[in-house]
Design a protein around this motif. Structure first.
Motif, short mmCIF file in Angstrom:
data_model
loop_
_atom_site.label_atom_id
_atom_site.label_comp_id
_atom_site.label_asym_id
_atom_site.label_seq_id
_atom_site.Cartn_x
_atom_site.Cartn_y
_atom_site.Cartn_z
N GLU A 399 -1.65 -16.45 12.17
CA GLU A 399 -1.67 -15.61 10.91
C GLU A 399 -0.37 -15.42 10.49
O GLU A 399 0.13 -15.95 8.91
N TYR A 476 -5.62 -18.02 0.52
CA TYR A 476 -5.28 -17.62 2.54
C TYR A 476 -7.38 -18.07 2.06
O TYR A 476 -8.22 -17.41 1.55
N LYS A 488 -9.56 -16.28 -0.66
CA LYS A 488 -8.69 -15.19 -2.04
C LYS A 488 -7.22 -15.79 -2.14
O LYS A 488 -6.36 -16.25 -1.44
N ALA A 490 -3.86 -14.85 -2.82
CA ALA A 490 -3.01 -13.56 -2.95
C ALA A 490 -2.41 -14.08 -4.04
O ALA A 490 -1.54 -13.80 -4.51
N GLN A 509 -0.16 -3.37 -8.15
CA GLN A 509 -1.00 -2.53 -7.04
C GLN A 509 -1.34 -3.29 -5.46
O GLN A 509 -1.13 -3.99 -5.59
N ASN A 510 -1.89 -1.78 -5.27
CA ASN A 510 -2.21 -2.80 -4.21
C ASN A 510 -3.19 -3.86 -3.56
O ASN A 510 -3.92 -4.30 -4.76
N GLY A 511 -2.75 -4.60 -2.75
CA GLY A 511 -3.33 -6.00 -3.12
C GLY A 511 -3.34 -7.07 -4.19
O GLY A 511 -3.31 -8.51 -4.34
N ALA A 512 -1.50 -6.56 -5.32
CA ALA A 512 -1.28 -7.92 -5.99
C ALA A 512 -0.90 -8.82 -5.82
O ALA A 512 -0.03 -9.53 -6.78
N GLY A 513 -0.37 -9.34 -4.47
CA GLY A 513 0.22 -10.13 -3.76
C GLY A 513 1.92 -9.93 -3.72
O GLY A 513 2.45 -10.67 -2.91
N LYS A 514 2.60 -9.11 -3.59
CA LYS A 514 3.59 -8.71 -3.32
C LYS A 514 4.22 -9.05 -2.05
O LYS A 514 5.37 -9.23 -1.31
N SER A 515 3.66 -8.57 -0.65
CA SER A 515 4.27 -9.09 0.72
C SER A 515 3.81 -10.14 0.96
O SER A 515 4.72 -10.54 1.68
N THR A 516 2.52 -10.68 0.00
CA THR A 516 2.74 -12.60 0.02
C THR A 516 3.32 -13.14 -0.48
O THR A 516 4.26 -13.87 0.12
N GLN A 555 6.84 -4.98 5.91
CA GLN A 555 5.67 -3.19 4.86
C GLN A 555 5.85 -2.33 6.55
O GLN A 555 5.55 -1.31 6.16
N GLU A 632 8.34 -2.08 0.71
CA GLU A 632 7.75 -0.94 0.47
C GLU A 632 8.81 -0.26 2.14
O GLU A 632 9.01 0.29 2.59
N HIS A 663 5.87 1.00 -4.38
CA HIS A 663 4.84 1.59 -5.37
C HIS A 663 6.04 2.70 -5.90
O HIS A 663 5.40 3.54 -6.47
N1 LIG Z 1 -3.82 -12.50 5.78
C1 LIG Z 1 -4.97 -12.48 4.85
N2 LIG Z 1 -6.19 -12.86 4.79
C2 LIG Z 1 -6.17 -12.90 4.08
N3 LIG Z 1 -6.27 -12.29 2.63
C3 LIG Z 1 -4.91 -11.60 2.83
C4 LIG Z 1 -4.63 -11.59 4.06
N4 LIG Z 1 -3.18 -10.86 3.40
C5 LIG Z 1 -3.61 -10.48 2.43
N5 LIG Z 1 -4.76 -11.13 1.60
C6 LIG Z 1 -5.00 -10.21 0.92
O1 LIG Z 1 -3.89 -11.11 -0.19
C7 LIG Z 1 -4.32 -10.16 -1.28
C8 LIG Z 1 -2.45 -9.53 -2.11
O2 LIG Z 1 -2.41 -9.09 -0.66
P1 LIG Z 1 -0.93 -8.69 -0.37
O3 LIG Z 1 -0.47 -8.22 1.09
O4 LIG Z 1 0.27 -9.60 -0.82
O5 LIG Z 1 -0.40 -7.27 -1.48
P2 LIG Z 1 0.47 -6.07 -1.77
O6 LIG Z 1 0.96 -5.90 -3.44
O7 LIG Z 1 1.53 -6.86 -0.87
O8 LIG Z 1 -0.80 -4.61 -1.45
P3 LIG Z 1 0.59 -3.41 -0.65
O9 LIG Z 1 0.99 -3.17 -2.34
O10 LIG Z 1 -0.72 -2.65 -1.13
O11 LIG Z 1 1.10 -3.89 0.43
C9 LIG Z 1 -4.91 -8.63 -1.31
O12 LIG Z 1 -6.31 -9.39 -1.85
C10 LIG Z 1 -5.41 -9.15 -0.13
O13 LIG Z 1 -6.15 -8.68 0.80
#
Ligand SMILES: Nc1ncnc2c1ncn2[C@@H]1O[C@H](COP(=O)(O)OP(=O)(O)OP(=O)(O)O)[C@@H](O)[C@H]1O
Length: 788
Positions: A399, A476, A488, A490, A509-516, A555, A632, A663
């Motif tokens: 992962e 993903y 997905k 991301a 927003q949550n899930g926007a792809g920042k952490s990825t 995070q 964050e 955020h």
């Molecule tokens: N290991 C994973 N396996 C599958 N999908 C993932 C994985 N990690 C993240 N995702 C998906 O990828 C998308 C982007 O996630 P990410 O964590 O990058 O968002 P984010 O902008 O950092 O959100 P947050 O503000 O909640 O941290 C989301 O839809 C999430 O569900």
């Protein structure tokens, strides 16, 4: 009972016993029959028998043992020569037959011996025969330990199972610990901070080697203290090395298993499964139980035993049984004396155990390999599992962390040699590789002009800022094998550039792809396509080098509950090769900056959420990183500490690149030199705060407070002076207007009019610019309309 029930070298023992019966009938007054032979030692007698043939001496003994007070006496014939016939026999009187024990040494014994002699002479009728009757009378108490069989020792019988269990404790601990570190991202967090995988494994190996050694020593010393024969009669070094090698092989085996398991819950299942397999092998193959000595009986061909030798517990079982067979003694059933085993000196390692120490000996004892072979196999296990660990750890995707292709060991990059593909200092080459016509950068028609400019900048082959992201994409996968609708996306082909000395705030927003995005840049997760250059190094193949200049505050805090803040910094400073002389000053300064100095020596497990975040932030700054990822960082912090952290970050960004996700619009506004807004994996806007507000903001808000009776008069003046003005609220003479960005030119004149009429038509007034939050909400609203 008598044995043997056959003719041996011309002496027919059944006939002798028949004669004995016939000759004695007149004396005892009734006919003594020769019964059918007894073969089942456990079958209880169902009636009174007369004279019973049995297979061997053991049968007489075991039968009497299992069915006390049933057999009166037994006789065992043997012959020392065929011609002249020299017969020896032993008569055993049953001590469990308590009813007439007072007669055993007297009348009965003499009568029986005389009767047997008479029968032998009558049957053989050979004047040359010399009958020698050696009478041995064994009067024993009920034997507590079944004598004469190796299986009689409890330690030998259950020893391999017991000691296997003690080693399994270390195995289970190793497996669970490493998989938990993987699941909690502890390992990969440390790798991002510069920990090399080899160092990680080596540190685990060293600490577990110490544990294995202690375990082996304690086992041997306890065995000696309890006086177990195997420990008293075997060479101490042999035993210590046996337990040590077994423990080491189990540790390496556990290391290898961790590469196949991702979740701690699965690790527990693997523990149970392997524990049961090991237990079955130890108890059914090697325990000297009544089920059988599979190892010694020669059932396992030597080729198969080499394959089974890959299981450390197989080698241990065989080694333990061989050693215990030579160290465990026997009770001589005739003399009731204990005969110790021959012992296991160091020299015995090189030869197979003597066949008379094995329980299944006979004319053709099975070929048992020397004990040293098990040592070699255990050493082989260590190397085999070490190699498998190295390969699988690099190849099996996790992962988190980067996976190499299966042939990775043949690539010079892996060994740290610079190749043309990795030599990104050759920028043209990198550009050609990443941004030529081969790589399509899809442009969506509705892209914002700033985003398009940013894309052009990223694709510019002459522009190399500190961070350059080209077409970075992350999918993903739902299935490891094929693409599916459930995959997905991301991050969708991001293009970005960041100059040195800049803090880029990533909003979304949550899930926007920042952490990825941060995970791809920091090597926590591999990108699906595209590339990024950090200080001229590619994240695709130069992660090891990038990690030396990277700091990350993930995070989720990656902290060890048992370490203090000071120890955390020392640990990461060690990974980043910070000189020891600078360490104390560094710890004091950084911890003071985030106000953790008062808890520097308190375990991190006791910290509050905000304290843990501050410690994670400090860790990300260790080792003078050139690029820092802050995911964050102020979550869960109170306003006072948040501001302290802001000023710490602000001071720290000089000559560095900081990528911050948050955020908090206020945080992005205060810290961000540039602000990028992401939505659904795409970059929607990028610029500095003022430019974003004026571009996407709703303009200015102006509130005018007038007398309720004059409100209509004020409204018509406003409409005349600022034609685009929109009345948001009108209550009791308080008018709130939204002035669009297009009406900016009219604002100075209107403000002048407001000032002139203050205390007249206008009671009071106020003006404010759009907030970043409004910009953000607008962008998010627009992006969801577009995708609908
Ligand atoms: N290991 C994973 N396996 C599958 N999908 C993932 C994985 N990690 C993240 N995702 C998906 O990828 C998308 C982007 O996630 P990410 O964590 O990058 O968002 P984010 O902008 O950092 O959100 P947050 O503000 O909640 O941290 C989301 O839809 C999430 O569900």
């Amino acid at each position: 009972m008598y044995t043997p029930a056959s003719t041996v070298n011309g002496a027919d023992y059944t006939k002798i016993m028949q004669t004995f019966a016939a000759l004695n009938q007149p004396r005892v007054g009734y006919a003594l029959n020769i019964e059918s032979p007894f073969t089942d030692v456990s079958a209880a007698p169902s009636r009174v028998y007369d004279i019973v043939p049995v297979p061997n001496d053991d049968f007489i003994y075991d039968y009497t043992l299992q069915h006390p007070n049933t057999t009166t006496w037994g006789i065992s014939f043997s012959q020392t020569s065929a011609s002249p016939i020299n017969i020896q026999y032993q008569v055993w009187f049953n001590a469990t037959n308590t009813a007439n024990s007072s007669d055993i040494f007297g009348r009965d014994a003499l009568a029986i011996v005389r009767g047997i002699d008479e029968a032998i002479i009558t049957v053989l009728n050979d004047p040359t025969a010399t009958v020698k009757a050696n009478i041995s009378i064994a009067l024993k108490d009920w034997p507590l330990i079944p004598p004469g069989r190796l299986s009689d020792s409890v330690v030998q019988q259950l020893g391999s199972v017991f000691f296997f269990c003690s080693e399994m404790i270390i195995f289970i601990n190793v497996l669970n610990q490493i998989v938990t570190e993987k699941e909690l991202k502890l390992r990969h967090g440390m790798e991002v901070m510069g920990l090399r995988p080899a160092v990680y494994w080596l540190s685990h190996l060293l600490s577990n080697t110490v544990l294995v050694l202690i375990n082996a020593l304690v086992t041997c010393l306890c065995g000696l203290a309890f006086g177990f024969e195997i420990f008293r009669n075997a060479n101490f070094g042999v035993l210590l090395i046996m337990f040590f090698l077994f423990g080491e092989a189990m540790v390496m085996f556990a290391f290898f298993i961790t590469t196949l398991v991702r979740r701690a819950s699965v690790a527990v299942l693997a523990d149970i499964f392997l524990f049961i397999i090991g237990l079955l092998i130890e108890s059914f193959v090697f325990s000297s139980s009544y089920i059988g000595y599979i190892w010694w009986s020669g059932i396992i061909p030597s080729g198969v035993s080499y394959v089974l030798g890959l299981l450390p517990f197989f080698n241990f079982g065989h080694m333990f049984l061989d050693i215990s067979s030579m160290t465990t003694g026997q009770l001589d059933r005739l003399t009731n004396t204990y005969i110790p085993g021959p012992g296991f000196p160091w020299s015995a390692l090189y030869s197979a155990p003597p066949s008379d120490t094995l329980p299944f000996y006979g004319d053709n004892p099975p070929a048992v390999p020397p004990v040293i072979q098990a040592w070699y196999l255990l050493i082989m296990d260590c190397f085999v599992y070490g190699l498998l660990l190295w390969y699988c750890d690099n190849v099996i995707p996790n992962e988190y962390g980067m996976a190499f292709p299966p042939w990775f060991f043949m690539t010079p990059d892996y060994w740290g040699f610079e190749t043309s593909s990795a030599k990104s200092t050759n920028r043209n080459e990198w550009q050609t590789h990443n941004t030529s016509g081969k790589v399509m950068v899809p442009i969506e028609g509705d892209e914002d002009s700033d985003v398009l400019v940013e894309r052009d900048r990223a694709l510019d082959s002459s522009y190399f800022p500190a961070l350059k992201i080209v077409n970075l994409r992350k999918v993903y996968r739902n299935s490891a094998l094929f693409a599916s609708k459930l995959d997905k996306i991301a991050v969708r082909n991001s293009c970005l550039t960041v100059e040195q000395g800049t803090l880029l705030a990533l909003l979304g927003q949550n899930g926007a792809g920042k952490s990825t995005t941060i995970s791809m840049l920091s090597g926590l997760t591999p990108s699906t396509s595209g590339d990024a250059l950090i200080y001229d190094m590619s994240v695709r193949n130069q992660m090891q080098r990038i990690r030396k200049i990277t700091g990350i505050c993930p995070q989720h805090d990656i902290l060890f509950d048992d370490l203090t803040a000071r120890e955390h910094i020392e640990l990461y400073a060690g990974l980043k090769c910070v000189p020891k002389s600078q360490l104390k000053a560094l710890i004091d300064e950084r911890l003071y900056a985030v106000r953790l100095h008062t808890v520097a020596d308190v375990r991190a497990g006791t910290y509050s959420g905000g304290m843990k975040r501050r410690l994670s932030l400090v860790i990300s700054t260790i080792g003078d990183p050139k690029i820092i990822f802050l995911d964050e960082p102020t979550t869960g912090m109170d306003p006072v500490n948040r501001r302290r952290v802001w000023s710490f970050i602000e001071k720290f960004k000089r000559n560095r690149v900081i990528i911050l996700t948050t955020h908090s619009m206020e945080e992005a506004d205060v810290l961000g030199d540039r602000i990028a807004v992401m939505s659904k994996g795409r970059l929607r806007a990028i610029n500095n705060s003022i430019a974003l507000k004026s571009k996407f903001g709703t303009g200015y808000r102006i509130s005018v407070v007038t007398h309720q009776a004059q409100a209509d008069q004020v409204k018509s003046i406003v409409q005349r002076m600022v034609p685009g003005a929109h009345l948001d609220d009108d209550s009791a003479g308080a008018l709130i207007y939204q002035f669009p960005a297009t009406s900016m030119g009219a604002i100075p004149g209107f403000v002048k009019w407001l000032e002139q009429n203050k205390n007249g038509l206008v009671k009071s007034w106020g003006i404010s610019q759009s907030t970043l939050e409004e910009v953000f909400l607008k962008l998010i609203r627009e992006s969801s309309h577009k995708t609908q």
